[in-house]
Design an enzyme around this catalytic site. Structure first.
Site, PDB file in Angstrom:
ATOM      1  N   ARG A  42       0.815  -1.222   0.000  1.00 37.67           N
ATOM      2  CA  ARG A  42       0.000   0.000   0.000  1.00 37.67           C
ATOM      3  C   ARG A  42       0.851   1.276   0.000  1.00 37.67           C
ATOM      4  NH1 ARG A  42      -5.218  -0.919   3.045  1.00 37.67           N
ATOM      5  NH2 ARG A  42      -6.105  -2.721   1.980  1.00 37.67           N
ATOM      6  N   ASP A 150     -15.959   9.544   8.003  1.00 37.42           N
ATOM      7  CA  ASP A 150     -14.854   8.601   7.820  1.00 37.42           C
ATOM      8  C   ASP A 150     -13.556   9.350   8.142  1.00 37.42           C
ATOM      9  OD1 ASP A 150     -14.759   5.678   6.165  1.00 37.42           O
ATOM     10  OD2 ASP A 150     -12.839   6.705   6.393  1.00 37.42           O
TER      11      ASP A 150
END
Ligand SMILES: C[S@@+](CC[C@H](N)C(=O)[O-])C[C@H]1O[C@@H](n2cnc3c(N)ncnc32)[C@H](O)[C@@H]1O
Length: 280
Positions: A42, A150
């Site tokens: 990632r 979020d």
């Protein structure tokens, strides 16, 4: 000390520990040893963008405490998998049991507050909004507000835009597609946009669940699905306690399919599969 020497960037145990400690302190997410390859995968793009040649150098950048770099780290590490009407039984219960009971209660004000905590790219709050619009239409004078939050700024931007590729809505019925989406034309062919009537119900905000919250509540329903699975038990306990405090005394909490409040908190009673009601 193991070094993944054959890889593009050296990634030592010390580097992994530095990254997982920062991620845990900032997000509550626990990265086990098994997540090491995932972390490497990632973050390599970010190392290239920063023109760094090792994770050690990247850790030095992170340790300067630059909030923009920390945000990039969080955006890269969070898992954002979601879909419209994911875990469909939650939306069935909402549509056929919870909202009709609220609607038909003679004593309640016509006000509904729902929080989608960990909303990712927005499919969850838009699905909730579709059900609310269907069960409590505007004409009945309901004051409905959905808060969608979020930690990840990138997924929130997608959520706010409300534009999705046509594949993301493939599983929806033709009636849903027609009522809740407009099809892209010209350069936007292959894309759909949620209708303004849904967007008007939702407020999107960046919010870290393990920090302080600006809202006072009370909420009637909180969706926090497939989020706490990444947290340790102590963090989950603390979070569910705070959800209970912010819910109406008989408010509802929906969690993800592999999540449970069993042996974590006694402030909720189980109503059905992954659906809880506050009881104290
Ligand atoms: C797997 S997605 C779940 C999306 C949606 N709730 C669902 O079930 O389809 C988990 C989301 O939780 C968010 N998240 C993780 N840690 C968080 C935190 N500390 N505060 C707020 N959101 C967080 C991630 O950014 C991610 O978008």
């Amino acid at each position: 000390m193991s070094v993944y020497a054959e890889r593009e960037f050296p990634f030592t145990d010390t580097d992994f520990d530095c990254i997982r400690t920062l991620v845990n302190q900032h997000t509550g997410i626990v990265l086990s040893d098994a997540k090491r390859d995932l972390v490497y995968g990632r973050l390599t793009k970010r190392l290239r963008q920063l023109r760094l040649n090792s994770f050690q150098a990247y850790c030095q950048v992170l340790q300067t405490g630059d909030p923009r770099e920390l945000e990039q780290l969080v955006n890269a590490i969070t898992t954002n998998l979601t879909m419209f009407f994911r875990e469909a039984h939650h939306f069935d219960v909402l549509a056929t049991t919870l909202l009709p009971a609220l609607r038909d209660s003679a004593t309640r004000p016509r006000r509904l507050r729902i929080w989608s905590a960990g909303c990712s790219t927005g499919e969850e709050p838009y699905s909730i909004a579709m059900v609310c619009q269907a069960v409590l239409p505007d004409a009945e004078g309901w004051d409905v507000k959905i808060l969608a939050t979020d930690i990840d700024s990138q997924v929130l931007a997608t959520a706010q835009r409300g534009v999705y590729s046509a594949e993301r809505v493939q599983g929806l019925s033709p009636a849903h597609l027609q009522r809740w989406f407009s099809k892209g034309q010209g350069a936007n062919i292959g894309m759909v946009r949620v209708v303004p009537a849904l967007q008007e119900l939702i407020t999107f905000r960046q919010l870290n669940l393990i920090r302080s919250w600006p809202m006072r509540g009370p909420f009637d329903i909180i969706f926090c699905r497939n989020v706490v699975i990444y947290f340790d038990k102590a963090t989950q306990h603390h979070l569910f306690d705070r959800f209970a405090d912010l819910l109406d005394p008989h408010g509802y909490l929906f969690v993800g399919h592999s999540e449970s409040l069993f042996q974590i908190t006694d402030r909720f009673e189980l109503l059905g599969k992954t659906i809880y009601r506050r009881c104290r």
